[in-house]
Design a protein around this motif. Structure first.
Motif, PDB file in Angstrom:
ATOM      1  N   PHE A  15       1.982  -0.194  -0.654  1.00 15.20           N
ATOM      2  CA  PHE A  15       2.279  -1.652  -1.932  1.00 15.20           C
ATOM      3  C   PHE A  15       4.048  -1.672  -1.055  1.00 15.20           C
ATOM      4  CE2 PHE A  15       4.873  -3.615  -4.489  1.00 15.20           C
ATOM      5  CZ  PHE A  15       4.296  -4.450  -5.034  1.00 15.20           C
ATOM      6  N   ALA A  16       4.532  -0.218  -0.283  1.00 18.86           N
ATOM      7  CA  ALA A  16       5.979  -1.299   0.220  1.00 18.86           C
ATOM      8  C   ALA A  16       5.756  -1.873   1.292  1.00 18.86           C
ATOM      9  CB  ALA A  16       6.635   0.021   0.216  1.00 18.86           C
ATOM     10  N   GLU A  17       4.726  -1.506   2.219  1.00 16.37           N
ATOM     11  CA  GLU A  17       4.264  -2.125   3.581  1.00 16.37           C
ATOM     12  C   GLU A  17       3.975  -3.784   3.579  1.00 16.37           C
ATOM     13  OE1 GLU A  17       4.602  -1.437   6.032  1.00 16.37           O
ATOM     14  OE2 GLU A  17       4.657   0.476   6.850  1.00 16.37           O
ATOM     15  N   ALA A  18       3.271  -4.169   2.438  1.00 16.07           N
ATOM     16  CA  ALA A  18       2.940  -5.597   1.915  1.00 16.07           C
ATOM     17  C   ALA A  18       4.267  -6.066   1.484  1.00 16.07           C
ATOM     18  CB  ALA A  18       2.030  -5.012   1.216  1.00 16.07           C
ATOM     19  N   PHE A  19       5.020  -5.558   0.824  1.00 20.10           N
ATOM     20  CA  PHE A  19       5.828  -5.942   0.538  1.00 20.10           C
ATOM     21  C   PHE A  19       6.900  -6.350   1.484  1.00 20.10           C
ATOM     22  CE2 PHE A  19       9.893  -6.768  -1.343  1.00 20.10           C
ATOM     23  CZ  PHE A  19      10.258  -7.910  -3.063  1.00 20.10           C
ATOM     24  N   THR A  74      -9.580  10.884   7.759  1.00 17.16           N
ATOM     25  CA  THR A  74      -8.212  11.089   8.699  1.00 17.16           C
ATOM     26  C   THR A  74      -8.568   9.149   8.649  1.00 17.16           C
ATOM     27  OG1 THR A  74      -7.778  12.807   9.365  1.00 17.16           O
ATOM     28  CG2 THR A  74      -6.601  10.730  10.227  1.00 17.16           C
ATOM     29  N   TYR A  75      -9.096   8.801  10.194  1.00 15.28           N
ATOM     30  CA  TYR A  75      -9.690   7.331  10.093  1.00 15.28           C
ATOM     31  C   TYR A  75      -9.829   6.204   9.455  1.00 15.28           C
ATOM     32  CZ  TYR A  75      -7.975   8.700  14.850  1.00 15.28           C
ATOM     33  OH  TYR A  75      -6.787   9.175  15.708  1.00 15.28           O
ATOM     34  N   ALA A  76     -11.099   7.047   8.267  1.00 15.23           N
ATOM     35  CA  ALA A  76     -11.445   6.260   6.892  1.00 15.23           C
ATOM     36  C   ALA A  76     -10.264   5.954   6.522  1.00 15.23           C
ATOM     37  CB  ALA A  76     -12.599   6.428   6.717  1.00 15.23           C
ATOM     38  N   HIS A  77      -9.566   6.851   5.699  1.00 12.82           N
ATOM     39  CA  HIS A  77      -8.394   6.682   5.354  1.00 12.82           C
ATOM     40  C   HIS A  77      -7.192   5.857   5.865  1.00 12.82           C
ATOM     41  CE1 HIS A  77      -9.967  10.214   2.802  1.00 12.82           C
ATOM     42  NE2 HIS A  77      -8.918   9.555   1.898  1.00 12.82           N
ATOM     43  N   VAL A  78      -7.387   5.694   7.019  1.00 11.99           N
ATOM     44  CA  VAL A  78      -6.525   4.881   7.493  1.00 11.99           C
ATOM     45  C   VAL A  78      -7.235   2.923   7.028  1.00 11.99           C
ATOM     46  CG1 VAL A  78      -5.517   3.803   9.917  1.00 11.99           C
ATOM     47  CG2 VAL A  78      -5.280   6.182   9.956  1.00 11.99           C
ATOM     48  N   ALA A  79      -8.242   3.135   7.694  1.00 10.33           N
ATOM     49  CA  ALA A  79      -9.644   1.900   7.581  1.00 10.33           C
ATOM     50  C   ALA A  79      -9.313   1.632   6.345  1.00 10.33           C
ATOM     51  CB  ALA A  79     -10.142   1.988   7.951  1.00 10.33           C
ATOM     52  N   GLY A  80      -9.470   2.163   5.536  1.00 15.58           N
ATOM     53  CA  GLY A  80      -9.425   2.396   3.156  1.00 15.58           C
ATOM     54  C   GLY A  80      -7.467   1.744   3.616  1.00 15.58           C
ATOM     55  N   GLY A  81      -6.278   2.012   3.939  1.00 18.10           N
ATOM     56  CA  GLY A  81      -4.756   1.569   3.705  1.00 18.10           C
ATOM     57  C   GLY A  81      -4.807   0.540   4.480  1.00 18.10           C
ATOM     58  N   LEU A 111      -7.474  -1.955   4.553  1.00 24.70           N
ATOM     59  CA  LEU A 111      -7.911  -2.594   3.858  1.00 24.70           C
ATOM     60  C   LEU A 111      -6.875  -2.674   2.746  1.00 24.70           C
ATOM     61  CD1 LEU A 111     -11.104  -1.787   3.791  1.00 24.70           C
ATOM     62  CD2 LEU A 111     -10.472  -3.330   5.215  1.00 24.70           C
ATOM     63  N   LEU A 112      -6.490  -2.068   1.836  1.00 27.96           N
ATOM     64  CA  LEU A 112      -5.533  -1.738   0.553  1.00 27.96           C
ATOM     65  C   LEU A 112      -4.523  -3.180   1.049  1.00 27.96           C
ATOM     66  CD1 LEU A 112      -5.376  -1.618  -2.537  1.00 27.96           C
ATOM     67  CD2 LEU A 112      -4.243   0.841  -1.369  1.00 27.96           C
ATOM     68  N   PHE A 113      -3.366  -2.781   2.585  1.00 25.78           N
ATOM     69  CA  PHE A 113      -2.508  -3.785   2.474  1.00 25.78           C
ATOM     70  C   PHE A 113      -2.975  -5.237   2.372  1.00 25.78           C
ATOM     71  CE2 PHE A 113      -0.908  -5.681   5.962  1.00 25.78           C
ATOM     72  CZ  PHE A 113       0.960  -6.039   5.776  1.00 25.78           C
ATOM     73  N   VAL A 114      -4.305  -5.767   3.553  1.00 24.14           N
ATOM     74  CA  VAL A 114      -4.535  -6.791   2.801  1.00 24.14           C
ATOM     75  C   VAL A 114      -4.591  -7.823   1.730  1.00 24.14           C
ATOM     76  CG1 VAL A 114      -6.623  -8.323   3.862  1.00 24.14           C
ATOM     77  CG2 VAL A 114      -5.481  -6.697   5.762  1.00 24.14           C
ATOM     78  N   LEU A 115      -5.243  -6.382   0.496  1.00 23.17           N
ATOM     79  CA  LEU A 115      -5.435  -6.416  -0.499  1.00 23.17           C
ATOM     80  C   LEU A 115      -3.958  -7.259  -0.848  1.00 23.17           C
ATOM     81  CD1 LEU A 115      -7.876  -7.557  -2.730  1.00 23.17           C
ATOM     82  CD2 LEU A 115      -7.535  -5.071  -3.685  1.00 23.17           C
ATOM     83  N   PHE A 116      -3.227  -6.257  -1.116  1.00 21.86           N
ATOM     84  CA  PHE A 116      -1.592  -6.207  -1.541  1.00 21.86           C
ATOM     85  C   PHE A 116      -0.632  -7.743  -1.379  1.00 21.86           C
ATOM     86  CE2 PHE A 116      -1.686  -1.198  -2.312  1.00 21.86           C
ATOM     87  CZ  PHE A 116      -2.521  -1.660  -3.896  1.00 21.86           C
ATOM     88  N   GLU A 117      -0.897  -7.759   0.049  1.00 24.01           N
ATOM     89  CA  GLU A 117      -0.682  -8.638   0.863  1.00 24.01           C
ATOM     90  C   GLU A 117      -1.143 -10.706   0.380  1.00 24.01           C
ATOM     91  OE1 GLU A 117       2.916  -9.680   2.229  1.00 24.01           O
ATOM     92  OE2 GLU A 117       1.737  -7.614   3.244  1.00 24.01           O
ATOM     93  N   TYR A 118      -2.182 -10.272   0.037  1.00 26.73           N
ATOM     94  CA  TYR A 118      -2.931 -11.366   0.077  1.00 26.73           C
ATOM     95  C   TYR A 118      -2.224 -11.838  -1.781  1.00 26.73           C
ATOM     96  CZ  TYR A 118      -6.259 -15.133  -2.478  1.00 26.73           C
ATOM     97  OH  TYR A 118      -7.427 -15.707  -3.570  1.00 26.73           O
ATOM     98  N   VAL A 119      -2.459 -10.396  -2.872  1.00 27.09           N
ATOM     99  CA  VAL A 119      -1.852 -10.871  -4.303  1.00 27.09           C
ATOM    100  C   VAL A 119      -0.451 -11.261  -4.201  1.00 27.09           C
ATOM    101  CG1 VAL A 119      -2.089  -9.633  -6.236  1.00 27.09           C
ATOM    102  CG2 VAL A 119      -4.095  -9.376  -5.084  1.00 27.09           C
ATOM    103  N   LEU A 120       0.493 -10.863  -3.223  1.00 24.18           N
ATOM    104  CA  LEU A 120       1.628 -10.977  -3.228  1.00 24.18           C
ATOM    105  C   LEU A 120       1.985 -12.487  -3.189  1.00 24.18           C
ATOM    106  CD1 LEU A 120       2.945  -7.716  -2.679  1.00 24.18           C
ATOM    107  CD2 LEU A 120       3.104  -8.670  -4.547  1.00 24.18           C
ATOM    108  N   LEU A 121       1.775 -13.116  -2.160  1.00 20.71           N
ATOM    109  CA  LEU A 121       1.462 -13.982  -1.157  1.00 20.71           C
ATOM    110  C   LEU A 121       0.826 -15.528  -2.458  1.00 20.71           C
ATOM    111  CD1 LEU A 121       0.581 -13.871   2.201  1.00 20.71           C
ATOM    112  CD2 LEU A 121       2.714 -14.503   1.366  1.00 20.71           C
TER     113      LEU A 121
END
Length: 241
Positions: free
Chosen positions: A105-109, A32-39, A41-51
């Motif tokens: 992705f929705a959170e990142a946006f 569970t917490y590994a998937h939270v951490a993965g989320g 990291l994915l948020f950071v990646l999405f945010e960087y790309v969107l910005l």
């Protein structure tokens, strides 16, 4: 932005975490917490790309004005509900991962305007503020989660209070958007308290409500509460400048 999971009706082939062995519980918590951490990291990646896209940033900023912000929040809530229900109603891991990725992705946006303003309008201290807010958020998240995991206390009684609190918050957000007043520092502090309660509630679900196969929907609930806390911790840090 509250996350209110109702775990699966427990089929005969599923084992509740509370009824599992110590080894199974530890494995579930790790997943569970590994998937939270993965989320995260994915948020950071999405945010960087969107910005990186000025068109996307300008569009996101344009959606923060008046009724447009309400439309954006409404769309975000629809995506949230879809991701939650999909992750809970299916046992197909691929669909669960797709729902999780869509939610991240929705959170990142929806974070684009806040993070852009933090970086652009804080006298060059934007990245330091993001780092400080992130550290505070993760520390609070870890501390609240540890309280539940160590004590095994059932915080399901918080559900009614959280529901009422979030309805009040949504009402204030709608009023602020329509009538143009700033909700201010104390609203952010209150939302941090609500987010903290949501973390306690979601972590309690890990211990008492989910089965050992529900680590993806469990991670979505924790990630949602974590991001809600980060949003308002960041607003508090930005209000100091």
């Amino acid at each position: 932005m509250e996350n209110s999971f109702n775990p699966f009706d427990n089929p005969s082939n599923r084992v509740l975490v509370a009824q599992s062995t110590e080894v199974e519980r530890v494995a579930f918590y790790k997943k569970t917490y590994a998937h939270v951490a993965g989320g995260v990291l994915l948020f950071v990646l999405f945010e960087y790309v969107l910005l990186q896209s000025s068109a996307i940033v300008e569009f996101a900023l344009s959606m923060t004005q008046g009724y447009r912000w309400l439309l954006l929040l409404g769309g975000f809530m629809l995506i949230t509900n879809y991701a939650e229900s999909t992750a809970l109603k299916t046992t197909d891991k691929n669909l669960q991962y797709m729902a999780y990725a869509g939610y991240v992705f929705a959170e990142a946006f929806i974070f684009i305007p806040l993070i852009f303003i933090a970086i652009a309008y804080t006298d060059g201290q934007g990245f330091a503020i993001l780092q400080q807010a992130g550290i505070v958020t993760l520390t609070l998240f870890a501390g609240l989660s540890a309280v539940v995991l160590m004590t095994k206390k059932d915080f399901s009684f918080l559900r009614s209070a959280l529901t009422i609190g979030f309805f009040i918050a949504i009402g204030l957000i709608i009023a602020g958007s329509l009538f143009g007043f700033n909700l201010g520092l104390w609203f952010s502090v209150g939302m941090c308290v609500l987010a903290g309660g949501s973390i306690l509630y979601q972590t309690s679900n890990l211990v008492h409500r989910f089965t050992t196969e529900d680590y993806i929907p469990a991670a979505i609930g924790l990630f949602a509460s974590l991001m809600l806390l980060f949003w308002y911790v960041l607003r508090i840090f930005m209000s100091r400048d």
